[in-house]
Design an enzyme around this catalytic site. Structure first.
Site, PDB file in Angstrom:
ATOM      1  N   ASP A   1      46.186  42.306  37.353  1.00 52.53           N
ATOM      2  CA  ASP A   1      45.639  41.943  38.661  1.00 52.53           C
ATOM      3  C   ASP A   1      44.631  42.953  39.193  1.00 52.53           C
ATOM      4  OD1 ASP A   1      47.343  39.739  38.546  1.00 52.53           O
ATOM      5  OD2 ASP A   1      48.977  40.866  39.467  1.00 52.53           O
TER       6      ASP A   1
ATOM      7  N   LYS B   1      40.092  41.419  36.883  1.00 53.52           N
ATOM      8  CA  LYS B   1      39.410  41.112  35.607  1.00 53.52           C
ATOM      9  C   LYS B   1      38.626  39.814  35.699  1.00 53.52           C
ATOM     10  CE  LYS B   1      43.442  41.206  33.574  1.00 53.52           C
ATOM     11  NZ  LYS B   1      44.265  41.695  34.683  1.00 53.52           N
TER      12      LYS B   1
ATOM     13  N   GLY C   1      46.698  35.156  35.924  1.00 51.98           N
ATOM     14  CA  GLY C   1      46.127  34.475  37.087  1.00 51.98           C
ATOM     15  C   GLY C   1      44.870  35.239  37.423  1.00 51.98           C
ATOM     16  N   HIS C   2      43.728  34.690  37.055  1.00 53.54           N
ATOM     17  CA  HIS C   2      42.452  35.396  37.229  1.00 53.54           C
ATOM     18  C   HIS C   2      41.636  34.694  38.308  1.00 53.54           C
ATOM     19  CE1 HIS C   2      42.751  37.080  32.847  1.00 53.54           C
ATOM     20  NE2 HIS C   2      43.717  37.498  33.632  1.00 53.54           N
TER      21      HIS C   2
ATOM     22  N   GLN D   1      46.614  40.338  31.499  1.00 49.11           N
ATOM     23  CA  GLN D   1      47.585  41.424  31.689  1.00 49.11           C
ATOM     24  C   GLN D   1      46.853  42.780  31.610  1.00 49.11           C
ATOM     25  OE1 GLN D   1      48.732  38.757  29.211  1.00 49.11           O
ATOM     26  NE2 GLN D   1      49.074  37.840  31.189  1.00 49.11           N
TER      27      GLN D   1
ATOM     28  N   THR E   1      52.601  33.491  40.660  1.00 49.77           N
ATOM     29  CA  THR E   1      53.949  33.250  41.179  1.00 49.77           C
ATOM     30  C   THR E   1      54.035  33.429  42.698  1.00 49.77           C
ATOM     31  OG1 THR E   1      54.460  35.576  40.771  1.00 49.77           O
ATOM     32  CG2 THR E   1      55.041  34.025  39.026  1.00 49.77           C
TER      33      THR E   1
ATOM     34  N   ARG F   1      53.092  41.849  45.449  1.00 52.07           N
ATOM     35  CA  ARG F   1      52.889  42.895  44.444  1.00 52.07           C
ATOM     36  C   ARG F   1      53.327  44.236  45.019  1.00 52.07           C
ATOM     37  NH1 ARG F   1      46.812  40.746  43.400  1.00 52.07           N
ATOM     38  NH2 ARG F   1      47.291  38.999  42.040  1.00 52.07           N
TER      39      ARG F   1
ATOM     40  N   ASP G   1      37.077  48.739  48.672  1.00 55.81           N
ATOM     41  CA  ASP G   1      36.931  48.377  50.089  1.00 55.81           C
ATOM     42  C   ASP G   1      38.281  48.394  50.809  1.00 55.81           C
ATOM     43  OD1 ASP G   1      36.997  46.066  48.139  1.00 55.81           O
ATOM     44  OD2 ASP G   1      37.581  44.996  49.963  1.00 55.81           O
TER      45      ASP G   1
END
Ligand code: GDP
Ligand code: IMO
Ligand code: MG
Length: 425
Positions: A13, A16, A40-41, A222, A299, A303, A331
């Site tokens: 995360d 990428k 999840g990109h 990942q 999901t 995080r 930022d």
């Protein structure tokens, strides 16, 4: 020849997807080489958000998008993702699936869910998408590959054997209902009809493109610390998300890789279980999570957030042979006051500058921090490095010095357009 690999340098995360989308503008091919829909990109174009799980993040551009041999593919998820993109007006004709990629079956997902639900202290906090069980079948040679889906007799035979074996586990070990072979077969026959025209031998295509000096972007899912060999084992995923994974996961010689581009979030996050030395528990961690919008793209889980860990950063630079670093989400650090960077760990009185293999040591590790002054300005609209606040530049310089790799791009917001280019990639 231009083979560029983009990898995550932390626990995933890092952004990428955004960076691949930016680079894909000039790419002839974008190739996923490992993982599956545990990824999840996120790509944001003029405020419109796309979350890509299996499709390469270059899909919104015209270059050919390949789901490579090292990927585990859930056909239903793939079809849903293709349909959702098409509904939004995006083209998908340029998406190809390797005939060597492994197929995720319902018994993989079920096994993943059952293991995660067990109260045996072995919970990994997986995405429950069947990734681990599918890779297990691949390695134990029970896997079903995309090529098998094009040979119905072979597919039926393998499926029957596998469903019988997995049903033994479901009924005898977990005491749950078995899966229905006929239903799985019928469902998969439906999927096959819809994807078979996309299943191809992708290896000659990718190698030919590289030999013809075309730009091929290899998209890692990942990240470093989730790598099956080098991550915080066993709290890792089941593939090799590092640059080395490209050679086995895309069928390309290491001689054809020109750049290793590491995406590094300006702080650290992690989803799931496992040690996290610089984790910020309490109010400050919650603040970073809120400002950074740190909730899982797959999901929705919050995080875990922490300071930038450059023991991890150095390790990722070394193992991936990084040529360039892209810093993202800097930022988010605006207005947070003093900032900390972890440069080493102290474990049982000993100083570690590199990553120990014994994951349990990391639970006792104390981070050794360097403190830097922060900045308050909103930097999300800045386009030139010179215009960044002095303290922000110092933060970036210090990262370069500690990991010994140049920072080529700084991302200052989620949109495709919010980047500061320092060195050409
Ligand atoms: P990936 O899995 O590495 O592709 O990253 P994710 O998409 O799961 O998570 C990154 C999140 O940060 C997404 O919501 C992105 O839209 C967002 N993002 C990416 N780069 C930046 C950035 O420079 N600044 C901010 N504020 N958000 C970013
Ligand atoms: P992207 O590509 C963050 C984590 C899970 C869990 C562990 C194993 O978006 O960066 P798995 O389902 O792979 O068996 O879960 O790995 N994980 C990720 N964490 N980003 C990801 O992907 C991840 N993919 C898997 O949370 O801890
Ligand atoms: Mg993600």
């Amino acid at each position: 020849m231009a083979g560029y690999v983009v990898v995550g340098t932390q626990w995933g995360d890092e952004g990428k997807g955004k960076i691949i989308d930016v680079l894909a503008d000039r790419a002839d091919y974008v190739v996923r080489f490992q993982g599956g829909n545990n990824a999840g990109h996120t790509v944001v174009v003029n405020g419109e958000k796309f979350i890509l799980k299996l499709l390469p993040s270059g899909v919104l551009h015209g270059g050919t998008c390949i789901i490579g041999p090292g990927v585990v593919v859930d056909p239903k998820v793939l079809l849903d993702e293709l349909a959702s993109l098409e509904t939004r007006g995006a083209k998908t004709d340029h998406v190809i699936i390797s005939d060597r990629s492994q197929v995720i079956m319902p018994y993989h997902v079920k096994l993943d869910e059952l293991r995660e639900a067990k109260e045996d202290g072995l919970k990994i906090g997986t995405t429950k998408k069947g990734i681990g069980p599918c890779y297990e079948d691949k390695i134990s040679r029970y896997g079903i590959r995309m090529a098998d889906l094009l040979d119905m007799a072979q597919f039926e035979e393998k499926l029957k054997r596998n469903v019988e074996m997995k049903n033994e586990i479901f009924t005898k070990i977990y005491g749950v209902e078995p899966l229905d072979y006929d239903k799985i077969l019928a469902d998969y026959k439906g999927y096959i009809e819809k994807i078979k025209h996309r299943i191809k031998d992708t290896i000659p295509m990718v190698n030919k493109a590289l030999d013809e000096n075309k730009l091929v972007l290899f998209e890692g899912a990942q990240a470093m610390m989730l790598d099956i060999n080098y991550g915080t084992y066993p709290y890792v995923t089941s593939s090799s998300p590092t640059t080395g994974g490209v050679t086995t996961g895309a069928g390309v010689s290491p001689r054809k890789i020109d750049k290793g581009i590491g995406v590094m979030k300006a702080y650290t996050t992690r989803v799931g279980e496992g040690p996290f030395v610089t984790e910020l528990l309490g109010e400050f961690g919650e603040k970073v999570r809120k400002i950074g919008g740190e909730y899982g793209a797959v999901t929705g889980r919050p995080r875990r957030c922490g300071w930038l860990d450059l023991v991890v950063g150095r390790y990722a630079t070394m193992i991936n042979g990084l040529t360039d670093i892209v810093i993202t989400k800097i930022d988010v650090l605006s207005g947070l006051g003093k900032l900390k960077i972890c440069t080493a760990y102290e474990i049982d009185g000993e100083i570690y500058e590199s990553m120990p293999a014994n994951t349990s040591l990391l639970y006792r590790a104390k981070p050794i921090y360097e403190e830097l002054d922060g900045w308050d300005e909103d930097i999300t609209k800045i386009e030139k490095y010179e215009d960044l606040p002095e303290n922000c530049k110092k933060y970036l310089k210090r990262i370069e010095e500690i990991v010994n790799c140049k920072i080529s791009v700084v991302s200052v917001g989620p949109d495709r357009s919010q980047n500061i280019h320092i060195h050409e990639i």
